[in-house]
Design a protein around this motif. Structure first.
Motif, PDB file in Angstrom:
ATOM      1  N   LYS A  25       0.887  -1.159   0.000  1.00  0.00           N
ATOM      2  CA  LYS A  25       0.000   0.000   0.000  1.00  0.00           C
ATOM      3  C   LYS A  25       0.925   1.208   0.000  1.00  0.00           C
ATOM      4  CE  LYS A  25      -3.501   1.956   3.057  1.00  0.00           C
ATOM      5  NZ  LYS A  25      -4.177   1.683   4.348  1.00  0.00           N
ATOM      6  N   VAL A  42       1.132  -4.089   9.257  1.00  0.00           N
ATOM      7  CA  VAL A  42       2.142  -3.461  10.114  1.00  0.00           C
ATOM      8  C   VAL A  42       2.530  -4.361  11.293  1.00  0.00           C
ATOM      9  CG1 VAL A  42       2.661  -1.474  11.572  1.00  0.00           C
ATOM     10  CG2 VAL A  42       1.352  -1.148   9.476  1.00  0.00           C
ATOM     11  N   LEU A  43       1.531  -4.944  11.933  1.00  0.00           N
ATOM     12  CA  LEU A  43       1.784  -5.753  13.130  1.00  0.00           C
ATOM     13  C   LEU A  43       2.676  -6.956  12.808  1.00  0.00           C
ATOM     14  CD1 LEU A  43       0.637  -5.479  16.042  1.00  0.00           C
ATOM     15  CD2 LEU A  43      -1.048  -7.197  15.407  1.00  0.00           C
ATOM     16  N   LYS A 302      -4.641   0.677  28.262  1.00  0.00           N
ATOM     17  CA  LYS A 302      -4.367   0.150  26.929  1.00  0.00           C
ATOM     18  C   LYS A 302      -4.442   1.218  25.844  1.00  0.00           C
ATOM     19  CE  LYS A 302      -6.057  -4.614  27.392  1.00  0.00           C
ATOM     20  NZ  LYS A 302      -7.140  -5.488  26.900  1.00  0.00           N
ATOM     21  N   PRO A 304      -3.572   3.951  23.391  1.00  0.00           N
ATOM     22  CA  PRO A 304      -2.389   4.639  22.876  1.00  0.00           C
ATOM     23  C   PRO A 304      -2.554   6.159  22.983  1.00  0.00           C
ATOM     24  CG  PRO A 304      -3.189   2.984  21.311  1.00  0.00           C
ATOM     25  CD  PRO A 304      -4.259   3.175  22.339  1.00  0.00           C
ATOM     26  N   ARG A 306      -1.298   9.442  21.107  1.00  0.00           N
ATOM     27  CA  ARG A 306      -0.658   9.776  19.830  1.00  0.00           C
ATOM     28  C   ARG A 306       0.102  11.098  19.928  1.00  0.00           C
ATOM     29  NH1 ARG A 306      -1.135   5.097  16.682  1.00  0.00           N
ATOM     30  NH2 ARG A 306      -3.012   4.046  17.408  1.00  0.00           N
ATOM     31  N   GLY A 326       2.067   5.440  20.144  1.00  0.00           N
ATOM     32  CA  GLY A 326       1.226   4.463  19.479  1.00  0.00           C
ATOM     33  C   GLY A 326       1.289   3.156  20.217  1.00  0.00           C
ATOM     34  N   TYR A 327       1.086   2.105  19.452  1.00  0.00           N
ATOM     35  CA  TYR A 327       1.069   0.761  20.010  1.00  0.00           C
ATOM     36  C   TYR A 327       2.397   0.098  19.674  1.00  0.00           C
ATOM     37  CZ  TYR A 327      -0.480  -4.104  20.634  1.00  0.00           C
ATOM     38  OH  TYR A 327      -0.603  -5.405  21.024  1.00  0.00           O
ATOM     39  N   ARG A 356      -8.421  12.050  24.323  1.00  0.00           N
ATOM     40  CA  ARG A 356      -9.854  12.311  24.124  1.00  0.00           C
ATOM     41  C   ARG A 356     -10.486  12.954  25.350  1.00  0.00           C
ATOM     42  NH1 ARG A 356      -8.602   7.790  21.235  1.00  0.00           N
ATOM     43  NH2 ARG A 356      -8.951   6.345  22.939  1.00  0.00           N
TER      44      ARG A 356
ATOM     45  N   GLN B  31      -8.892  -1.118   5.622  1.00  0.00           N
ATOM     46  CA  GLN B  31      -8.174   0.153   5.491  1.00  0.00           C
ATOM     47  C   GLN B  31      -7.383   0.466   6.760  1.00  0.00           C
ATOM     48  OE1 GLN B  31      -8.014   2.263   2.678  1.00  0.00           O
ATOM     49  NE2 GLN B  31      -8.841   0.397   1.787  1.00  0.00           N
ATOM     50  N   ASP B  34      -4.279  -3.788  11.242  1.00  0.00           N
ATOM     51  CA  ASP B  34      -4.421  -4.506  12.505  1.00  0.00           C
ATOM     52  C   ASP B  34      -4.970  -3.608  13.607  1.00  0.00           C
ATOM     53  OD1 ASP B  34      -3.052  -6.952  11.556  1.00  0.00           O
ATOM     54  OD2 ASP B  34      -1.358  -5.581  11.369  1.00  0.00           O
ATOM     55  N   VAL B  36      -5.557  -2.633  17.276  1.00  0.00           N
ATOM     56  CA  VAL B  36      -4.829  -2.938  18.514  1.00  0.00           C
ATOM     57  C   VAL B  36      -5.510  -2.374  19.751  1.00  0.00           C
ATOM     58  CG1 VAL B  36      -2.596  -3.168  17.349  1.00  0.00           C
ATOM     59  CG2 VAL B  36      -3.312  -0.922  18.213  1.00  0.00           C
ATOM     60  N   PHE B  37      -6.530  -1.538  19.560  1.00  0.00           N
ATOM     61  CA  PHE B  37      -7.212  -0.949  20.717  1.00  0.00           C
ATOM     62  C   PHE B  37      -8.608  -0.501  20.306  1.00  0.00           C
ATOM     63  CE2 PHE B  37      -8.331   2.922  23.163  1.00  0.00           C
ATOM     64  CZ  PHE B  37      -8.372   2.365  24.432  1.00  0.00           C
ATOM     65  N   GLU B  39     -12.053   1.453  22.155  1.00  0.00           N
ATOM     66  CA  GLU B  39     -12.645   2.086  23.338  1.00  0.00           C
ATOM     67  C   GLU B  39     -14.140   2.217  23.101  1.00  0.00           C
ATOM     68  OE1 GLU B  39     -10.532   4.823  26.191  1.00  0.00           O
ATOM     69  OE2 GLU B  39     -11.522   6.257  24.874  1.00  0.00           O
ATOM     70  N   VAL B  55     -13.976   4.346  19.693  1.00  0.00           N
ATOM     71  CA  VAL B  55     -12.712   4.664  19.049  1.00  0.00           C
ATOM     72  C   VAL B  55     -12.052   3.349  18.674  1.00  0.00           C
ATOM     73  CG1 VAL B  55     -10.408   5.643  19.386  1.00  0.00           C
ATOM     74  CG2 VAL B  55     -12.417   6.813  20.318  1.00  0.00           C
ATOM     75  N   GLU B  57      -8.347   1.828  17.083  1.00  0.00           N
ATOM     76  CA  GLU B  57      -6.982   2.229  16.750  1.00  0.00           C
ATOM     77  C   GLU B  57      -6.211   1.072  16.138  1.00  0.00           C
ATOM     78  OE1 GLU B  57      -4.817   4.744  19.257  1.00  0.00           O
ATOM     79  OE2 GLU B  57      -6.557   5.455  20.401  1.00  0.00           O
ATOM     80  N   SER B  58      -5.473   1.414  15.089  1.00  0.00           N
ATOM     81  CA  SER B  58      -4.526   0.461  14.509  1.00  0.00           C
ATOM     82  C   SER B  58      -3.144   0.822  15.047  1.00  0.00           C
ATOM     83  CB  SER B  58      -4.561   0.554  12.988  1.00  0.00           C
ATOM     84  OG  SER B  58      -4.066   1.805  12.589  1.00  0.00           O
ATOM     85  N   VAL B  59      -2.110   0.099  14.612  1.00  0.00           N
ATOM     86  CA  VAL B  59      -0.761   0.445  15.056  1.00  0.00           C
ATOM     87  C   VAL B  59      -0.491   1.910  14.737  1.00  0.00           C
ATOM     88  CG1 VAL B  59       1.697  -0.105  14.879  1.00  0.00           C
ATOM     89  CG2 VAL B  59       0.016  -1.931  14.649  1.00  0.00           C
ATOM     90  N   LYS B  60      -0.936   2.343  13.557  1.00  0.00           N
ATOM     91  CA  LYS B  60      -0.574   3.665  13.062  1.00  0.00           C
ATOM     92  C   LYS B  60      -1.464   4.804  13.533  1.00  0.00           C
ATOM     93  CE  LYS B  60       1.506   5.382  10.301  1.00  0.00           C
ATOM     94  NZ  LYS B  60       2.493   5.987  11.188  1.00  0.00           N
ATOM     95  N   ALA B  61      -2.766   4.571  13.681  1.00  0.00           N
ATOM     96  CA  ALA B  61      -3.646   5.727  13.867  1.00  0.00           C
ATOM     97  C   ALA B  61      -4.919   5.385  14.628  1.00  0.00           C
ATOM     98  CB  ALA B  61      -4.015   6.301  12.502  1.00  0.00           C
ATOM     99  N   ALA B  62      -5.532   6.440  15.169  1.00  0.00           N
ATOM    100  CA  ALA B  62      -6.810   6.310  15.866  1.00  0.00           C
ATOM    101  C   ALA B  62      -7.918   6.807  14.949  1.00  0.00           C
ATOM    102  CB  ALA B  62      -6.783   7.129  17.142  1.00  0.00           C
TER     103      ALA B  62
END
Lengths: 379, 125
Positions: A25, A42-43, A302, A304, A306, A326-327, A356, B31, B34, B36-37, B39, B55, B57-62
């Motif tokens: 991608k 990614v994981l 838990k 993350p 950002r 992040g995670y 948030r 899209q 993975d 990972v969180f 809420e 909410v 969240e993936s590894v990269k973004a919320a």
């Protein structure tokens, strides 16, 4: 990571077609069309790099030779711009250092190798900064020292606990190469500049080669069963777990090396000579402490936190903000780094992260978040 | 017979009597990558259509999950809170987020049906 703000057509690396072939991608990054992830995700890519070996295309980064009549002249020219000890680098040694402005702010971080050829340093700088960096360096060079950009060279990284074993099949000479050294050698018959270094906290190599050879060498490495292609997404989570800075996020022109917890990059002799840009400000901060400091942060829950998340002291007073977060796939939970007021910079200090609109408990934590596994040669 | 509707933010809502189950679509989980969180809101919370319901969240973004319809939260999926990867595995089924008691079933009429959503996704690719 920084998306390109320009509307100019994206540049591509010599491995662009290969990324597409492997199902990547693609996203804009620093003006290049780059793979953010492959179908594995990614994981999986992250964990694979920590378990076996990951291959990264980092050809977007800026490579150059700084050259002059001899090492003394060239190292002095570079030392005028960075606080690292370049003069005393042994042959083949690599130094991580910083381009500084007159206020001691960080213009970029870079790797400098003293090559086998006298009077030639090999520089690798960040993609997003390379044009500005090279212009800045050239502007400050004395007569007789020149910068030769190397846009026709590709750069790949092979990282992970299996990297050495895999790479030795193509370049036996690299097996006992020491960490943070660069050596010219043939890799599968292709002349390369091989650095034992990386951006993941793992053992591995960064391999600079002529762009015409990039696809064939990369294919050879990807054909090894331990090696998978890894995108920018996992590159970011790997470096965050390793506690390494991402320029433009964790360090920038407004942060000094002392604030950025990079005082270790300033050589003893350089401190005594006090002749690098911003030396007065930086040496004052080394002596008396800086008002803020970059630290690791471990959220207790838990969620993350950002980049941009406010850090408070628990009573609602803002004491800093998260610059990367992040995670962490290998940590198995959220991790972050950011700047806090100096009084809060000690490990285990309790803080709150405003995610948030809700303050969430976290602790200042030592970095790296995972154990580094750099290669130490058997002696 | 349950009825499924979609938003242009890639949420789905499946209605059974006056209970609406809400999740994110398969396209959305793909899209995101993975997960990972997750809420989730408190049970009892009142959500208006378009409010942030959860909410993800993936590894990269919320990303926010918006409620496609109005109602009171009557249940949340604790399974995906404990094992967020469940969202990737079965976004349209076991990976649901919240259940609402609908207050205004007519809101469903503003949402896309399955065919319209499929066409919408195709237009994005």
């Amino acid at each position: 990571m920084t998306d390109s703000p320009t509307a100019e057509p994206l540049k591509t690396t010599p491995l662009h077609a290969l990324h597409i072939e492997f199902g990547a991608k693609m996203v804009p990054f620093a003006g290049y069309d780059m793979p953010v992830q492959y179908p594995a995700g990614v994981l999986t890519e992250h964990l694979h790099t920590r378990e076996a070996a990951g291959l990264f295309d980092v050809s977007h980064m800026g490579q150059a030779f700084l050259q002059g009549p001899d090492h003394a002249t060239v190292s002095a020219a570079l030392e005028a711009l960075v606080p690292g000890d370049i003069r005393d680098l042994t042959l083949g040694a690599i130094r991580y250092t910083l381009l500084l402005n007159e206020q001691g702010g960080i213009l970029d971080d870079l790797m400098v190798t003293r090559t086998a050829k006298d009077g030639v340093l090999f520089l690798v700088v960040n993609a997003a900064c390379k044009d500005a960096d090279f212009a800045h360096i050239e502007k400050h060079l004395p007569a007789g020292v020149t910068l030769q950009r190397l846009p026709e060279r590709a750069l790949i990284a092979l990282q992970g606990p299996k990297a050495a074993e895999v790479f030795a099949r193509l370049a036996p000479q690299a097996a006992d190469q020491a960490f943070m050294t660069g050596v010219n050698m043939d890799v599968a018959g292709i002349p390369c500049m091989v650095s034992r270094s990386g951006y993941t906290g793992e053992d591995g190599y960064e391999i600079s080669m002529p762009e015409a050879e990039a696809v064939s060498l990369t294919r050879k490495l990807l054909a090894e069963p331990e090696v998978k292609p890894i995108g920018l997404g996992a590159r970011d989570s790997l470096r965050l777990e390793a506690g390494l800075c991402l320029y433009g996020h964790d360090i920038d022109e407004t942060t000094t090396p002392v604030e950025g917890a990079l005082t270790w990059t300033i050589g003893k002799r350089r401190r005594e000579e006090a002749n690098f840009p911003g030396a007065k400000i930086i040496l004052e901060q080394i002596a008396g402490g800086a008002a803020r400091k970059r630290v690791g942060l471990l959220p207790e829950g838990k969620a993350p936190a950002r980049e941009g998340t406010e850090i408070t002291d628990g009573t609602g007073r803002v004491i800093g903000n998260v610059t990367s977060g992040g995670y962490g796939p290998s940590v198995g939970g959220p991790i972050a780094m950011g700047y806090v007021e100096a009084a809060f910079a000690k490990n285990d200090t309790a803080v709150e992260l405003m995610v948030r609109g809700k303050g969430r408990p976290a602790k200042v934590a030592a970095m790296p978040f995972v154990q580094k596994r750099f290669h130490k040669p058997a002696k | 017979m349950s009825d499924i509707r979609f938003t242009d933010q890639h949420e789905w809502v499946r209605v059974d009597a006056d209970i609406a189950t809400i999740g994110i679509t398969d396209y959305a989980q793909e899209q995101l990558g993975d997960v990972v969180f997750v809420e989730l809101p408190e049970v009892g919370k009142e959500l208006a259509a378009g409010d942030e319901a959860a909410v993800v969240e993936s590894v990269k973004a919320a990303s926010e999950v918006y409620s496609p319809v109005s109602g009171e939260v009557v249940d949340v999926n604790g399974e995906i809170e404990a094992t967020p990867a469940g969202v990737n595995e079965d976004a349209m089924g076991d990976g649901w987020f919240v259940k609402l008691r609908l207050t205004d079933p007519s809101e469903l009429d503003k949402l896309m049906d399955e065919a319209a959503y499929a066409e919408f996704v195709a237009s994005l690719e």
